[in-house]
Scaffold this motif. Structure first.
Motif, PDB file in Angstrom:
ATOM      1  N   ALA A 133      -6.460  -0.741 -12.745  1.00  0.00           N
ATOM      2  CA  ALA A 133      -5.841  -0.941 -11.437  1.00  0.00           C
ATOM      3  C   ALA A 133      -4.790  -2.045 -11.479  1.00  0.00           C
ATOM      4  CB  ALA A 133      -6.908  -1.264 -10.395  1.00  0.00           C
ATOM      5  N   VAL A 134      -5.126  -3.183 -12.085  1.00  0.00           N
ATOM      6  CA  VAL A 134      -4.184  -4.310 -12.133  1.00  0.00           C
ATOM      7  C   VAL A 134      -2.983  -3.968 -12.999  1.00  0.00           C
ATOM      8  CG1 VAL A 134      -3.898  -6.720 -12.849  1.00  0.00           C
ATOM      9  CG2 VAL A 134      -5.956  -6.018 -11.623  1.00  0.00           C
ATOM     10  N   SER A 135      -3.203  -3.256 -14.095  1.00  0.00           N
ATOM     11  CA  SER A 135      -2.086  -2.816 -14.926  1.00  0.00           C
ATOM     12  C   SER A 135      -1.136  -1.927 -14.127  1.00  0.00           C
ATOM     13  CB  SER A 135      -2.613  -2.062 -16.146  1.00  0.00           C
ATOM     14  OG  SER A 135      -1.557  -1.584 -16.948  1.00  0.00           O
ATOM     15  N   PHE A 136      -1.702  -1.029 -13.323  1.00  0.00           N
ATOM     16  CA  PHE A 136      -0.888  -0.149 -12.475  1.00  0.00           C
ATOM     17  C   PHE A 136      -0.095  -0.953 -11.449  1.00  0.00           C
ATOM     18  CE2 PHE A 136      -0.791   2.227  -8.387  1.00  0.00           C
ATOM     19  CZ  PHE A 136       0.123   3.212  -8.748  1.00  0.00           C
ATOM     20  N   LEU A 137      -0.757  -1.896 -10.773  1.00  0.00           N
ATOM     21  CA  LEU A 137      -0.069  -2.700  -9.757  1.00  0.00           C
ATOM     22  C   LEU A 137       1.064  -3.503 -10.375  1.00  0.00           C
ATOM     23  CD1 LEU A 137      -3.147  -4.008  -7.721  1.00  0.00           C
ATOM     24  CD2 LEU A 137      -1.517  -2.238  -7.035  1.00  0.00           C
ATOM     25  N   HIS A 138       0.814  -4.125 -11.515  1.00  0.00           N
ATOM     26  CA  HIS A 138       1.866  -4.918 -12.159  1.00  0.00           C
ATOM     27  C   HIS A 138       3.018  -4.037 -12.628  1.00  0.00           C
ATOM     28  CE1 HIS A 138      -0.478  -8.901 -13.054  1.00  0.00           C
ATOM     29  NE2 HIS A 138      -0.652  -8.463 -11.815  1.00  0.00           N
ATOM     30  N   SER A 139       2.718  -2.803 -13.002  1.00  0.00           N
ATOM     31  CA  SER A 139       3.797  -1.896 -13.421  1.00  0.00           C
ATOM     32  C   SER A 139       4.726  -1.557 -12.265  1.00  0.00           C
ATOM     33  CB  SER A 139       3.213  -0.607 -14.016  1.00  0.00           C
ATOM     34  OG  SER A 139       2.680   0.237 -13.014  1.00  0.00           O
ATOM     35  N   LEU A 140       4.209  -1.670 -11.027  1.00  0.00           N
ATOM     36  CA  LEU A 140       5.025  -1.421  -9.829  1.00  0.00           C
ATOM     37  C   LEU A 140       5.672  -2.697  -9.297  1.00  0.00           C
ATOM     38  CD1 LEU A 140       2.728   1.006  -7.790  1.00  0.00           C
ATOM     39  CD2 LEU A 140       4.668   1.592  -9.242  1.00  0.00           C
ATOM     40  N   GLY A 141       5.412  -3.817  -9.962  1.00  0.00           N
ATOM     41  CA  GLY A 141       5.965  -5.082  -9.493  1.00  0.00           C
ATOM     42  C   GLY A 141       5.135  -5.743  -8.423  1.00  0.00           C
ATOM     43  N   ILE A 142       3.862  -5.359  -8.292  1.00  0.00           N
ATOM     44  CA  ILE A 142       2.994  -5.926  -7.265  1.00  0.00           C
ATOM     45  C   ILE A 142       2.053  -6.953  -7.887  1.00  0.00           C
ATOM     46  CG2 ILE A 142       1.205  -5.448  -5.552  1.00  0.00           C
ATOM     47  CD1 ILE A 142       2.358  -2.618  -5.313  1.00  0.00           C
ATOM     48  N   MET A 149       0.823  -1.206   0.000  1.00  0.00           N
ATOM     49  CA  MET A 149       0.000   0.000   0.000  1.00  0.00           C
ATOM     50  C   MET A 149       0.854   1.251   0.000  1.00  0.00           C
ATOM     51  SD  MET A 149      -3.242  -0.949   2.444  1.00  0.00           S
ATOM     52  CE  MET A 149      -4.156   0.487   1.865  1.00  0.00           C
ATOM     53  N   ARG A 150       2.003   1.196   0.646  1.00  0.00           N
ATOM     54  CA  ARG A 150       2.909   2.349   0.588  1.00  0.00           C
ATOM     55  C   ARG A 150       3.483   2.524  -0.814  1.00  0.00           C
ATOM     56  NH1 ARG A 150       6.366   1.784   6.228  1.00  0.00           N
ATOM     57  NH2 ARG A 150       5.085   3.191   7.495  1.00  0.00           N
ATOM     58  N   ALA A 151       3.736   1.406  -1.483  1.00  0.00           N
ATOM     59  CA  ALA A 151       4.305   1.480  -2.831  1.00  0.00           C
ATOM     60  C   ALA A 151       3.335   2.127  -3.810  1.00  0.00           C
ATOM     61  CB  ALA A 151       4.692   0.090  -3.323  1.00  0.00           C
ATOM     62  N   THR A 152       2.043   1.876  -3.612  1.00  0.00           N
ATOM     63  CA  THR A 152       1.063   2.476  -4.518  1.00  0.00           C
ATOM     64  C   THR A 152       0.859   3.951  -4.205  1.00  0.00           C
ATOM     65  OG1 THR A 152      -0.823   1.911  -3.088  1.00  0.00           O
ATOM     66  CG2 THR A 152      -0.153   0.282  -4.729  1.00  0.00           C
ATOM     67  N   ALA A 153       1.313   4.371  -3.006  1.00  0.00           N
ATOM     68  CA  ALA A 153       1.143   5.752  -2.550  1.00  0.00           C
ATOM     69  C   ALA A 153      -0.333   6.121  -2.694  1.00  0.00           C
ATOM     70  CB  ALA A 153       2.067   6.687  -3.303  1.00  0.00           C
ATOM     71  N   LYS A 154      -0.637   7.218  -3.341  1.00  0.00           N
ATOM     72  CA  LYS A 154      -2.031   7.570  -3.632  1.00  0.00           C
ATOM     73  C   LYS A 154      -2.107   7.896  -5.110  1.00  0.00           C
ATOM     74  CE  LYS A 154      -2.698   9.423   1.033  1.00  0.00           C
ATOM     75  NZ  LYS A 154      -2.977  10.626   1.860  1.00  0.00           N
ATOM     76  N   ASN A 155      -1.417   7.074  -5.886  1.00  0.00           N
ATOM     77  CA  ASN A 155      -1.178   7.425  -7.283  1.00  0.00           C
ATOM     78  C   ASN A 155      -2.174   6.856  -8.271  1.00  0.00           C
ATOM     79  OD1 ASN A 155       1.099   8.943  -6.659  1.00  0.00           O
ATOM     80  ND2 ASN A 155       2.442   7.155  -6.722  1.00  0.00           N
ATOM     81  N   HIS A 156      -3.141   6.073  -7.812  1.00  0.00           N
ATOM     82  CA  HIS A 156      -4.113   5.537  -8.765  1.00  0.00           C
ATOM     83  C   HIS A 156      -5.497   5.542  -8.143  1.00  0.00           C
ATOM     84  CE1 HIS A 156      -6.046   3.051 -11.783  1.00  0.00           C
ATOM     85  NE2 HIS A 156      -4.968   3.164 -12.530  1.00  0.00           N
ATOM     86  N   VAL A 157      -6.441   6.078  -8.867  1.00  0.00           N
ATOM     87  CA  VAL A 157      -7.791   6.255  -8.344  1.00  0.00           C
ATOM     88  C   VAL A 157      -8.476   4.930  -8.081  1.00  0.00           C
ATOM     89  CG1 VAL A 157      -8.876   6.366 -10.634  1.00  0.00           C
ATOM     90  CG2 VAL A 157      -9.943   7.551  -8.699  1.00  0.00           C
ATOM     91  N   ASN A 158      -8.032   3.848  -8.701  1.00  0.00           N
ATOM     92  CA  ASN A 158      -8.691   2.554  -8.547  1.00  0.00           C
ATOM     93  C   ASN A 158      -7.951   1.601  -7.629  1.00  0.00           C
ATOM     94  OD1 ASN A 158      -9.368   3.063 -11.940  1.00  0.00           O
ATOM     95  ND2 ASN A 158     -10.949   3.116 -10.380  1.00  0.00           N
ATOM     96  N   VAL A 159      -7.035   2.130  -6.825  1.00  0.00           N
ATOM     97  CA  VAL A 159      -6.345   1.348  -5.788  1.00  0.00           C
ATOM     98  C   VAL A 159      -6.568   2.061  -4.464  1.00  0.00           C
ATOM     99  CG1 VAL A 159      -4.137   0.465  -4.952  1.00  0.00           C
ATOM    100  CG2 VAL A 159      -4.615   0.499  -7.412  1.00  0.00           C
ATOM    101  N   ILE A 160      -6.965   1.317  -3.449  1.00  0.00           N
ATOM    102  CA  ILE A 160      -7.292   1.915  -2.160  1.00  0.00           C
ATOM    103  C   ILE A 160      -6.095   2.701  -1.624  1.00  0.00           C
ATOM    104  CG2 ILE A 160      -6.568   0.003  -0.680  1.00  0.00           C
ATOM    105  CD1 ILE A 160      -9.910   1.792  -0.324  1.00  0.00           C
ATOM    106  N   ALA A 161      -6.353   3.893  -1.089  1.00  0.00           N
ATOM    107  CA  ALA A 161      -5.278   4.775  -0.633  1.00  0.00           C
ATOM    108  C   ALA A 161      -5.041   4.605   0.863  1.00  0.00           C
ATOM    109  CB  ALA A 161      -5.617   6.224  -0.946  1.00  0.00           C
ATOM    110  N   LEU A 162      -3.778   4.540   1.250  1.00  0.00           N
ATOM    111  CA  LEU A 162      -3.379   4.474   2.649  1.00  0.00           C
ATOM    112  C   LEU A 162      -3.041   5.877   3.135  1.00  0.00           C
ATOM    113  CD1 LEU A 162      -2.516   2.672   5.130  1.00  0.00           C
ATOM    114  CD2 LEU A 162      -0.211   2.740   4.169  1.00  0.00           C
ATOM    115  N   HIS A 163      -3.708   6.327   4.208  1.00  0.00           N
ATOM    116  CA  HIS A 163      -3.413   7.646   4.775  1.00  0.00           C
ATOM    117  C   HIS A 163      -2.244   7.578   5.754  1.00  0.00           C
ATOM    118  CE1 HIS A 163      -6.774   9.434   2.806  1.00  0.00           C
ATOM    119  NE2 HIS A 163      -7.674   8.749   3.476  1.00  0.00           N
ATOM    120  N   SER A 164      -2.271   6.597   6.645  1.00  0.00           N
ATOM    121  CA  SER A 164      -1.199   6.476   7.639  1.00  0.00           C
ATOM    122  C   SER A 164      -1.270   5.111   8.293  1.00  0.00           C
ATOM    123  CB  SER A 164      -1.308   7.577   8.712  1.00  0.00           C
ATOM    124  OG  SER A 164      -2.505   7.438   9.448  1.00  0.00           O
ATOM    125  N   CYS A 165      -0.222   4.789   9.034  1.00  0.00           N
ATOM    126  CA  CYS A 165      -0.172   3.538   9.787  1.00  0.00           C
ATOM    127  C   CYS A 165       0.262   3.860  11.208  1.00  0.00           C
ATOM    128  CB  CYS A 165       0.804   2.553   9.145  1.00  0.00           C
ATOM    129  SG  CYS A 165       0.953   0.984  10.052  1.00  0.00           S
TER     130      CYS A 165
END
Length: 398
Positions: free
Chosen positions: A213-222, A54-70
């Motif tokens: 969303a899946v294309s974005f995740l795979h582009s990050l190696g996830i 979730m940190r790797a995705t940051a808040k960079n894609h509208v179709n991936v859940i965003a993490l505010h903090s831990c």
């Protein structure tokens, strides 16, 4: 603590944690707050994988859940935010050693004194609201250092009420991680779509967003490894649903994905959900990110044709495609593992749940066949899938 949160109500409970609806105290903004009890190394490893992804995705894609903090909980009323890019070293050590690691005694003394000084009203409020919510819902989970995961009630029943962290002679350890995420008001994809009449345009929008969303995740190696409607959340907007891929506990991160070689990274752990698992995962073979493409194909097919099933022992209708074996439903992956030459009947026609949307056209049926191929290398990679999906939907609309 930079941001203060309060809990409103429990909205979900799974094998590893509890999700609450909450609010940012300063702004009133709704958030989802997920409590992950750090009771054993196996669970901790999943939590760290989820946090890292979730940190790797940051808040960079509208179709991936965003993490505010831990936040890391080290006592009944002691919470501290984790710094971005950092993992709790003691939790990492717990995973490597195979047992929950406690702080040294000298460090414990310093931590207790420091925690006492730093304890804020926000930590008190968060824990107090947790206790209130849990009492109202008649939950059994205890917020103490000996609490177990929500799936182990027999262990909890044998535990005596624990003393407060300050009174315990044992050293401090991390009791739980709290993930603060964006809140989705439409429930999961099953709940959202099945509670509404079928709509072709809405279905097309959903599959396009999932594909992106899946294309974005795979582009990050996830590699997600557990794609299914339960793990897709929906935000309701005036312009239509915005879907969010969530739940990264089983995900894996790989290096070298940015240059298009994610499919060379092989995994061996059999994980996922039966009706969405690829045949190579069913067979216990090593597999790649192409297993995600198969899971996505099952979801696409189910969404476009409104195909549903009831899993054994449940009464909740779910979206998912399958193969019939007499009276029994067999997951596609299992059927293809048993017979790699099996020809899937796309569209499924009479096995769809009424009311029925228009069946997918020839171009989309061809794409679904490719996504659900028994050979992983025959499935389109994620970086090519978006273009093929757009082309298929456009062609079928003529």
């Amino acid at each position: 603590m930079e941001e203060l949160y309060t809990l409103e109500r429990e909205v979900g409970r799974g094998s590893y944690g509890v999700v609450f609806e909450g609010r940012m105290a300063k702004t009133g903004q709704k958030v989802a707050i997920k409590r992950l009890p750090c009771s054993n190394p196996e669970c901790i490893e999943l939590y760290l994988q989820e946090l890292w992804a979730m940190r790797a995705t940051a808040k960079n894609h509208v179709n991936v859940i965003a993490l505010h903090s831990c936040l890391q909980q080290t006592g009944p009323r002691s919470l501290k935010p984790l710094k971005p890019g950092k993992l709790p070293l003691r939790l990492v050590e717990s995973v490597l050693k195979g047992s929950v690691v406690r702080a040294p005694q000298s460090e414990e003394t310093n931590n207790v004194q420091s925690d006492t000084k730093r304890r804020t009203n926000s930590a008190s409020r968060l824990q107090d609201r947790t206790n209130t919510v849990q009492a109202r819902a008649k939950l059994q989970e205890k917020s103490n250092s000996d609490s177990t995961t929500p799936q182990r009630p027999s262990n909890r029943a044998r535990k005596r009420p624990a003393q407060s962290e300050e009174e315990q002679p044992g050293p401090l350890r991390c009791l739980a991680l709290w993930l603060v995420m964006e809140y989705c008001d439409g429930g999961d994809l099953n709940q959202y779509l099945l509670s509404r009449p079928p709509d072709g345009q809405r279905n097309h929008s959903v599959v396009r967003q999932l594909c992106s969303a899946v294309s974005f995740l795979h582009s990050l190696g996830i590699t997600h490894r557990d794609l299914k409607p339960d793990n897709v959340l929906v935000c309701v907007t005036p312009k239509g649903p915005v879907v969010k891929v969530a739940d990264f506990g089983l995900s894996k991160m790989s290096e070298g994905a940015m240059d298009g070689h994610l499919t060379r990274q092989h995994f061996s752990s059999t994980c996922g959900s039966d009706f969405y698992m690829a045949p190579e995962v069913w067979g216990g073979l090593t597999y790649t990110a192409q297993a995600d493409i198969f899971s996505l194909g099952v979801m696409f097919w189910a969404v476009l044709e409104r195909i549903t099933f009831l899993e054994e022992g449940t009464s909740q209708e779910q979206l998912g495609a399958y193969v019939c074996r007499g009276r029994w439903l067999m997951p596609l992956g299992e059927a293809l593992w048993e017979n790699a030459d099996l020809q899937l009947c796309i569209p499924m026609k009479f096995k769809r749940a009424p009311p029925l949307p228009p069946p997918p056209g020839p171009a989309m049926c061809s794409l679904l066949s490719d996504m659900l191929a028994s050979d992983p290398d025959a499935r389109p990679p994620a970086d090519q899938l978006e273009a093929r999906l757009r082309s298929a939907l456009k062609e079928d609309s003529r």
